[in-house]
Design an enzyme around this catalytic site. Structure first.
Site, PDB file in Angstrom:
ATOM      1  N   SER A   6       1.018  -1.071  -0.233  1.00 41.85           N
ATOM      2  CA  SER A   6      -0.027   0.028  -0.164  1.00 41.85           C
ATOM      3  C   SER A   6       0.972   1.578   0.193  1.00 41.85           C
ATOM      4  CB  SER A   6      -1.073   0.119   1.288  1.00 41.85           C
ATOM      5  OG  SER A   6      -1.788  -1.099   1.024  1.00 41.85           O
TER       6      SER A   6
ATOM      7  N   GLU B 130      -2.401  -4.395  14.366  1.00 45.20           N
ATOM      8  CA  GLU B 130      -3.444  -3.356  13.306  1.00 45.20           C
ATOM      9  C   GLU B 130      -4.456  -3.455  12.906  1.00 45.20           C
ATOM     10  OE1 GLU B 130      -1.846  -5.711   9.286  1.00 45.20           O
ATOM     11  OE2 GLU B 130      -3.073  -3.858   9.155  1.00 45.20           O
TER      12      GLU B 130
HETATM   13  C1  LIG Z   1      -6.024  -2.940  -0.233  1.00 44.36           C
HETATM   14  C2  LIG Z   1      -5.048  -3.963   0.575  1.00 44.36           C
HETATM   15  C3  LIG Z   1      -4.140  -3.203   0.825  1.00 44.36           C
HETATM   16  C4  LIG Z   1      -3.016  -4.225   1.443  1.00 44.36           C
HETATM   17  N1  LIG Z   1      -2.246  -3.718   1.374  1.00 44.36           N
HETATM   18  C5  LIG Z   1      -0.540  -4.499   2.138  1.00 44.36           C
HETATM   19  C6  LIG Z   1       0.240  -3.954   2.207  1.00 44.36           C
HETATM   20  O1  LIG Z   1       0.562  -2.632   2.981  1.00 44.36           O
HETATM   21  N2  LIG Z   1       1.456  -5.035   2.917  1.00 44.36           N
HETATM   22  C7  LIG Z   1       1.310  -6.347   2.421  1.00 44.36           C
HETATM   23  O2  LIG Z   1       1.981  -6.569   2.432  1.00 44.36           O
HETATM   24  N3  LIG Z   1      -0.336  -6.585   2.253  1.00 44.36           N
HETATM   25  C8  LIG Z   1      -1.288  -5.632   2.016  1.00 44.36           C
HETATM   26  N4  LIG Z   1      -2.577  -6.438   1.235  1.00 44.36           N
HETATM   27  C9  LIG Z   1      -2.018  -7.786   0.941  1.00 44.36           C
HETATM   28  C10 LIG Z   1      -3.185  -8.773   1.832  1.00 44.36           C
HETATM   29  O3  LIG Z   1      -2.286  -9.008   3.417  1.00 44.36           O
HETATM   30  C11 LIG Z   1      -3.090  -9.847   0.911  1.00 44.36           C
HETATM   31  O4  LIG Z   1      -3.972  -9.895   0.003  1.00 44.36           O
HETATM   32  C12 LIG Z   1      -3.686 -10.789   2.121  1.00 44.36           C
HETATM   33  O5  LIG Z   1      -2.603 -11.263   3.445  1.00 44.36           O
HETATM   34  C13 LIG Z   1      -4.490 -12.319   1.367  1.00 44.36           C
HETATM   35  O6  LIG Z   1      -3.309 -12.451   0.888  1.00 44.36           O
HETATM   36  P1  LIG Z   1      -3.074 -13.033  -0.848  1.00 44.36           P
HETATM   37  O7  LIG Z   1      -3.777 -11.962  -1.897  1.00 44.36           O
HETATM   38  O8  LIG Z   1      -1.824 -14.268  -1.304  1.00 44.36           O
HETATM   39  O9  LIG Z   1      -4.190 -14.328  -1.047  1.00 44.36           O
HETATM   40  P2  LIG Z   1      -4.369 -15.414  -0.680  1.00 44.36           P
HETATM   41  O10 LIG Z   1      -3.627 -15.960   0.710  1.00 44.36           O
HETATM   42  O11 LIG Z   1      -3.691 -16.413  -2.034  1.00 44.36           O
HETATM   43  O12 LIG Z   1      -5.715 -16.747  -0.475  1.00 44.36           O
HETATM   44  C14 LIG Z   1      -6.718 -16.199  -1.467  1.00 44.36           C
HETATM   45  C15 LIG Z   1      -8.133 -16.626  -0.621  1.00 44.36           C
HETATM   46  O13 LIG Z   1      -7.855 -17.888  -0.183  1.00 44.36           O
HETATM   47  C16 LIG Z   1      -8.172 -17.647   0.880  1.00 44.36           C
HETATM   48  N5  LIG Z   1      -7.267 -18.996   2.157  1.00 44.36           N
HETATM   49  C17 LIG Z   1      -6.154 -19.373   2.110  1.00 44.36           C
HETATM   50  N6  LIG Z   1      -5.570 -19.853   2.812  1.00 44.36           N
HETATM   51  C18 LIG Z   1      -6.792 -20.858   3.539  1.00 44.36           C
HETATM   52  C19 LIG Z   1      -6.679 -21.189   4.549  1.00 44.36           C
HETATM   53  N7  LIG Z   1      -5.647 -21.984   5.483  1.00 44.36           N
HETATM   54  N8  LIG Z   1      -7.782 -21.673   5.151  1.00 44.36           N
HETATM   55  C20 LIG Z   1      -9.028 -20.937   4.623  1.00 44.36           C
HETATM   56  N9  LIG Z   1      -9.225 -20.143   3.567  1.00 44.36           N
HETATM   57  C21 LIG Z   1      -7.562 -19.562   3.235  1.00 44.36           C
HETATM   58  C22 LIG Z   1      -7.524 -16.686   1.806  1.00 44.36           C
HETATM   59  O14 LIG Z   1      -8.734 -16.339   2.359  1.00 44.36           O
HETATM   60  C23 LIG Z   1      -8.607 -15.656  -0.039  1.00 44.36           C
HETATM   61  O15 LIG Z   1      -9.963 -15.893   0.376  1.00 44.36           O
HETATM   62  C24 LIG Z   1      -3.188  -5.639   0.791  1.00 44.36           C
HETATM   63  C25 LIG Z   1      -4.548  -6.039  -0.054  1.00 44.36           C
HETATM   64  C26 LIG Z   1      -5.123  -5.135  -0.234  1.00 44.36           C
HETATM   65  C27 LIG Z   1      -6.390  -5.910  -1.021  1.00 44.36           C
END
Ligand SMILES: Cc1cc2nc3c(=O)[nH]c(=O)nc-3n(C[C@H](O)[C@H](O)[C@H](O)COP(=O)(O)OP(=O)(O)OC[C@H]3O[C@@H](n4cnc5c(N)ncnc54)[C@H](O)[C@@H]3O)c2cc1C
Length: 388
Positions: free
Chosen positions: A158, A241
């Site tokens: 972000s 956070e």
């Molecule tokens: C607006 C926004 C701002 C952000 N800002 C930052 C930032 O500043 N810095 C940063 O580092 N990150 C940031 N993020 C990233 C955010 O932390 C990740 O998107 C989030 O942790 C999910 O990871 P992923 O996108 O890789 O999804 P994935 O981990 O691939 O998940 C995909 C889907 O699978 C589900 N899932 C995954 N594992 C499991 C499990 N074990 N059991 C059940 N369901 C599961 C998840 O809930 C999700 O629905 C931001 C995201 C958004 C949307």
């Protein structure tokens, strides 16, 4: 520089409210590139007026005081519908952990410019292959004389394009179990090899970046805590956070709800929206959800003030997400066909803002830990259920 040894914020509430009523900027553009410098200005103004230092150590640029002051400030800012300062990632995400685990030299160097918004921070945790399963991160930090060489790719950073510093989780020891070999490094984004590539969201803003580190040198003194402490620091950051986010966001949503009801009144009066039972039911339901959220947030505030917030922050995060999505979806639906018009169907309705709020609300079930992950924490750590 903010004054030290000031009165508790609770004793200056009227003064703070008057100041916010006078000084809160109301004309910020929506476009992020135009908006961001104004958010920096706003942060400096808040700090220079002596408000933003509350809850931060006086010897490192703050006013002293404690978590109660921080909670009061965040609630009052939200109530005044004040914009979130530019350096929110520093203030809400990295700063509290740096205050607890950083050395005095690190706190002296980093906290004052973080508080004033003179240096913006980003959070480099997520990677293309490591989001929810953060411990699988692949960014490496290889030990060399005097520091580390960081190589890897972060994503969803972000406001990464505006950040001077990035708190990066990187693997410093590939030979130990995956949670143990991670460290938290403060990376100067002006270093050679550090680059950001903006990513555009569905709101139209490039609010985050892909962040690339190609053999970036980070000196030893920029490691937070001990090498290998990174996972515990990350848990500290993630846990801390969520609480402040819920407290701030629930007030922002309540303020948003008032605007939505006002829009509904305008549209009904103009004959554009039917005042039917279904609309009334949705408005009533959203109002009830908000009251429930407020009650839960009041309990969380107590934990924040006493410093004993545990996994129940995840209940707050789930609640705030559900209410946010319901309220802003209502706001979007109320606009109906008129949201496609270049001009507001009824003057002052601000359709553009409500459309953005609705689109942004979809992200709430992903950032700060996705919905399923929060449910997992509630099941295992709040309810004590076994892992599936
Ligand atoms: C607006 C926004 C701002 C952000 N800002 C930052 C930032 O500043 N810095 C940063 O580092 N990150 C940031 N993020 C990233 C955010 O932390 C990740 O998107 C989030 O942790 C999910 O990871 P992923 O996108 O890789 O999804 P994935 O981990 O691939 O998940 C995909 C889907 O699978 C589900 N899932 C995954 N594992 C499991 C499990 N074990 N059991 C059940 N369901 C599961 C998840 O809930 C999700 O629905 C931001 C995201 C958004 C949307």
């Amino acid at each position: 520089m903010a004054a030290t040894a000031v009165k508790p914020l609770a004793d200056r509430l009227d003064e703070l409210r008057d100041w916010l009523a006078r000084e809160t900027p109301r004309d910020l553009p929506y476009d992020l590139d135009a908006r961001f410098p104004r958010l920096v200005e706003w942060q400096r103004k808040l700090y220079d007026a002596g408000w933003l230092g509350y809850g931060w150590p006086a010897e490192f640029g703050g006013n002293g005081g404690g978590p109660t002051d921080k909670v009061i400030l965040s609630v009052e800012l939200a109530r005044a519908a004040a914009p979130v300062p530019a350096g929110t990632i520093g203030l809400e995400v990295i700063g509290p952990t740096l205050t607890r685990f950083g050395t005095d030299a690190q706190r002296r160097r980093f906290l004052p410019p973080m508080l004033r918004g003179d240096e913006i921070w980003s959070q480099g945790f997520s990677e293309p292959e490591a989001g929810s399963d953060l411990a699988s991160l692949r960014t490496r930090a290889e030990k060399v004389e005097g520091g580390y060489i960081v190589s890897g790719r972060k994503t969803w950073t972000s406001w990464g394009q505006f950040a001077r510093w990035c708190g990066v989780l990187a693997r410093t020891d590939p030979d130990v179990p995956k949670h143990k070999g991670i460290s938290l490094l403060m990376v100067d984004m002006e270093s050679e090899g550090a680059q950001t590539f903006p990513l555009v969201q569905m709101t139209g803003d490039a609010e985050f970046t892909e962040t690339l580190f190609e053999r970036v040198f980070v000196p030893d003194e920029n490691v937070v805590g001990q090498p290998g402490d990174g996972w515990n620091l990350a848990l500290d950051i993630l846990a801390h956070e969520r609480g402040p986010l819920v407290v701030r966001r629930q007030v922002e949503i309540a303020v948003g709800f008032e605007g939505i009801v006002e829009n509904a009144r305008r549209l009904v009066a103009a004959g554009v929206l039917a005042d039917d039972a279904r609309l009334r039911e949705r408005v009533g339901r959203a109002w009830a959800q908000l009251r429930m959220l407020e009650a839960y947030a009041a309990g969380l505030m107590g934990h924040l003030v006493h410093g004993d917030l545990g996994p129940e922050a995840s209940i707050g995060k789930r609640l705030v997400t559900e209410v946010e999505q319901a309220v802003f979806e209502l706001g979007f639906d109320i606009l109906g066909a008129s949201r496609g018009l270049a001009e507001d169907a009824v003057p002052g309705m601000n359709a553009d803002k409500w459309t953005r709020d609705y689109l942004y609300s979809r992200a709430a079930s992903i950032y700060g830990g996705a919905a399923e992950i929060q449910r997992g924490i509630i099941a295992q750590r709040v309810l004590g259920l076994p892992r599936a």
